[in-house]
Design a protein around this motif. Structure first.
Motif, PDB file in Angstrom:
ATOM      1  N   GLY A   1       0.823  -1.207   0.000  1.00  0.00           N
ATOM      2  CA  GLY A   1       0.000   0.000   0.000  1.00  0.00           C
ATOM      3  C   GLY A   1       0.852   1.249   0.000  1.00  0.00           C
ATOM      4  O   GLY A   1       0.565   2.218  -0.722  1.00  0.00           O
ATOM      5  N   ALA A   2       1.920   1.231   0.796  1.00  0.00           N
ATOM      6  CA  ALA A   2       2.835   2.383   0.846  1.00  0.00           C
ATOM      7  C   ALA A   2       3.557   2.554  -0.493  1.00  0.00           C
ATOM      8  O   ALA A   2       3.819   3.688  -0.925  1.00  0.00           O
ATOM      9  N   MET A   3       3.863   1.450  -1.175  1.00  0.00           N
ATOM     10  CA  MET A   3       4.500   1.530  -2.483  1.00  0.00           C
ATOM     11  C   MET A   3       3.581   2.201  -3.497  1.00  0.00           C
ATOM     12  O   MET A   3       4.023   3.045  -4.287  1.00  0.00           O
ATOM     13  N   VAL A   4       2.316   1.865  -3.465  1.00  0.00           N
ATOM     14  CA  VAL A   4       1.347   2.489  -4.362  1.00  0.00           C
ATOM     15  C   VAL A   4       1.223   3.978  -4.055  1.00  0.00           C
ATOM     16  O   VAL A   4       1.176   4.811  -4.959  1.00  0.00           O
ATOM     17  N   GLU A   5       1.191   4.306  -2.777  1.00  0.00           N
ATOM     18  CA  GLU A   5       1.139   5.725  -2.392  1.00  0.00           C
ATOM     19  C   GLU A   5       2.389   6.465  -2.856  1.00  0.00           C
ATOM     20  O   GLU A   5       2.308   7.618  -3.300  1.00  0.00           O
ATOM     21  N   GLN A   6       3.535   5.793  -2.769  1.00  0.00           N
ATOM     22  CA  GLN A   6       4.793   6.392  -3.236  1.00  0.00           C
ATOM     23  C   GLN A   6       4.718   6.684  -4.732  1.00  0.00           C
ATOM     24  O   GLN A   6       5.124   7.753  -5.196  1.00  0.00           O
ATOM     25  N   ALA A   7       4.192   5.731  -5.489  1.00  0.00           N
ATOM     26  CA  ALA A   7       4.058   5.910  -6.936  1.00  0.00           C
ATOM     27  C   ALA A   7       3.097   7.040  -7.267  1.00  0.00           C
ATOM     28  O   ALA A   7       3.358   7.862  -8.161  1.00  0.00           O
ATOM     29  N   MET A   8       1.982   7.099  -6.547  1.00  0.00           N
ATOM     30  CA  MET A   8       0.986   8.143  -6.780  1.00  0.00           C
ATOM     31  C   MET A   8       1.550   9.513  -6.441  1.00  0.00           C
ATOM     32  O   MET A   8       1.307  10.495  -7.157  1.00  0.00           O
ATOM     33  N   SER A   9       2.297   9.579  -5.353  1.00  0.00           N
ATOM     34  CA  SER A   9       2.884  10.852  -4.936  1.00  0.00           C
ATOM     35  C   SER A   9       3.919  11.332  -5.949  1.00  0.00           C
ATOM     36  O   SER A   9       3.995  12.531  -6.260  1.00  0.00           O
ATOM     37  N   ALA A  10       4.696  10.405  -6.482  1.00  0.00           N
ATOM     38  CA  ALA A  10       5.761  10.779  -7.424  1.00  0.00           C
ATOM     39  C   ALA A  10       5.239  11.072  -8.817  1.00  0.00           C
ATOM     40  O   ALA A  10       5.701  12.013  -9.482  1.00  0.00           O
ATOM     41  N   TYR A  11       4.248  10.285  -9.263  1.00  0.00           N
ATOM     42  CA  TYR A  11       3.859  10.362 -10.678  1.00  0.00           C
ATOM     43  C   TYR A  11       2.367  10.628 -10.931  1.00  0.00           C
ATOM     44  O   TYR A  11       1.983  10.872 -12.072  1.00  0.00           O
ATOM     45  N   GLY A  12       1.542  10.547  -9.891  1.00  0.00           N
ATOM     46  CA  GLY A  12       0.134  10.922 -10.033  1.00  0.00           C
ATOM     47  C   GLY A  12      -0.811   9.829 -10.463  1.00  0.00           C
ATOM     48  O   GLY A  12      -2.025   9.940 -10.259  1.00  0.00           O
ATOM     49  N   HIS A  13      -0.316   8.766 -11.047  1.00  0.00           N
ATOM     50  CA  HIS A  13      -1.189   7.676 -11.483  1.00  0.00           C
ATOM     51  C   HIS A  13      -0.353   6.428 -11.739  1.00  0.00           C
ATOM     52  O   HIS A  13       0.877   6.475 -11.777  1.00  0.00           O
ATOM     53  N   ILE A  14      -1.043   5.287 -11.911  1.00  0.00           N
ATOM     54  CA  ILE A  14      -0.382   4.014 -12.191  1.00  0.00           C
ATOM     55  C   ILE A  14      -1.126   3.354 -13.347  1.00  0.00           C
ATOM     56  O   ILE A  14      -2.344   3.160 -13.283  1.00  0.00           O
ATOM     57  N   ASP A  15      -0.394   3.008 -14.393  1.00  0.00           N
ATOM     58  CA  ASP A  15      -1.005   2.405 -15.578  1.00  0.00           C
ATOM     59  C   ASP A  15      -0.704   0.923 -15.722  1.00  0.00           C
ATOM     60  O   ASP A  15      -1.511   0.172 -16.272  1.00  0.00           O
ATOM     61  N   ILE A  16       0.477   0.531 -15.268  1.00  0.00           N
ATOM     62  CA  ILE A  16       0.978  -0.816 -15.544  1.00  0.00           C
ATOM     63  C   ILE A  16       1.459  -1.460 -14.250  1.00  0.00           C
ATOM     64  O   ILE A  16       2.150  -0.831 -13.452  1.00  0.00           O
ATOM     65  N   LEU A  17       1.091  -2.727 -14.058  1.00  0.00           N
ATOM     66  CA  LEU A  17       1.628  -3.513 -12.953  1.00  0.00           C
ATOM     67  C   LEU A  17       2.192  -4.807 -13.524  1.00  0.00           C
ATOM     68  O   LEU A  17       1.478  -5.571 -14.178  1.00  0.00           O
ATOM     69  N   VAL A  18       3.468  -5.043 -13.271  1.00  0.00           N
ATOM     70  CA  VAL A  18       4.111  -6.290 -13.689  1.00  0.00           C
ATOM     71  C   VAL A  18       4.407  -7.101 -12.435  1.00  0.00           C
ATOM     72  O   VAL A  18       5.300  -6.759 -11.651  1.00  0.00           O
ATOM     73  N   ASN A  19       3.639  -8.155 -12.225  1.00  0.00           N
ATOM     74  CA  ASN A  19       3.836  -9.042 -11.084  1.00  0.00           C
ATOM     75  C   ASN A  19       4.916 -10.057 -11.437  1.00  0.00           C
ATOM     76  O   ASN A  19       4.642 -11.094 -12.048  1.00  0.00           O
TER      77      ASN A  19
END
Length: 301
Positions: A81-99
């Motif tokens: 969850g913190a990683m997603v928040e980090q991504a949102m804070s840095a870049y504003g959105h998330i388009d791709i997730l590679v598991n």
């Protein structure tokens, strides 16, 4: 036609080495802003260090790309969850997730502990679930998402000593099948990559001269296709050594038996018909099998 990734943001798990590193570097080279996630543990999952992820970020930045490092374990919901928040804070959105994050604890089933079985499932299967869940609602709101699960021939076809790994990898195919259906109306495409490459996980298993053909970059080419705007959905794309193929789950047309013939003896006698590939098809969802059998039963009279 060149594949473009304008203004895209990706999270790549297990990106500190091997395939994940290759994926992260290639995405960044094409302009994607990348969250490089890696716990920094051993192949079997021991230890932790942010050094691997930070080195990949340095490589990306040195080449003119944008990236940030993250050391969360994919098995930790709070850390993810913190990683997603980090991504949102840095870049504003998330388009791709590679598991991509994974571990190995190989042993024959008779010698494997339940702890080692659970741990491998936790990382591969539940780790992918946890990361996907963390970005799912965001992608639904934006009506755009590209998610890739990483399976393996060990799960699709089996491999001695990898019951835990194989079970996890086949479980990811089931996860893809359902999320493909649930994400379709919201522009979320979910696919599965089934790679074979020379990484830490293949050391000592394949002759050196053959390993040279199995570059991570050859697999990454398939990954880039699976996360582009024009990506398909619900595709299992196998890749390795420059070879690319689709793995398909099909069902034979089968037979339909009247109530007084629904016996194991009748099934045994007609196995050749049951196994016949004539009329074999890929079903779109679980109800397809039910409807096929009911239609056959109704036609039987």
């Amino acid at each position: 036609m060149s594949i473009s990734f304008d203004n895209r943001v990706a999270i790549v798990t297990g990106a500190g080495a091997g395939l994940g590193r290759s994926h992260a570097l290639a995405l960044a080279k094409r302009g994607v802003k990348v969250v490089v996630n890696d716990l920094g543990g051993s192949v079997s999952g021991e230890g932790a260090s942010s050094e691997a992820a930070e080195k990949v970020v340095e490589e990306i930045k040195a080449a003119g790309g944008e990236a940030i490092a993250n050391g969360a374990s994919v098995t930790d919901p709070d850390g993810v969850g913190a990683m997603v928040e980090q991504a949102m804070s840095a870049y504003g959105h998330i388009d791709i997730l590679v598991n991509n994050a994974g571990v190995l604890r190989d042993k024959s089933f008779s010698k494997m502990t339940l702890e080692d079985f659970r741990f491998v499932l936790d990382v591969h299967l539940m780790g992918s679930v946890t990361c996907t869940k963390a970005v799912w609602d965001h992608m639904r709101e934006r009506e755009y998402g590209r998610i890739v699960m990483t399976s393996s021939s060990s799960g699709l076809y089996g491999n001695f000593g990898q019951s835990n790994y194989g079970a996890a990898k086949m479980g990811l195919v089931g996860l893809m099948n359902v999320l493909h259906i649930e994400g379709a109306k919201k522009g979320i495409h979910v696919n599965t990559l089934a790679p074979t490459a020379a990484t830490r996980m293949t050391e000592g298993l394949i002759p050196e001269e053959m390993l040279k053909l199995m570059t991570p970059e050859s697999v990454t080419a398939a990954l880039l296709y699976l996360v582009c705007d024009e990506a398909p959905s619900r595709l299992i794309l196998a890749a390795g050594a420059g070879g690319y193929a689709a793995t398909r789950i099909t069902e034979t047309d089968g037979i339909s038996l009247a109530p007084d013939h629904q016996t194991p003896e009748e099934i045994q006698a007609r196995m050749e018909e049951i196994l016949s590939e004539d009329g074999e098809q890929m079903l779109e969802d679980g109800s397809g099998q039910t409807m096929k059998f009911l239609q056959k039963a109704m036609a039987r009279g």
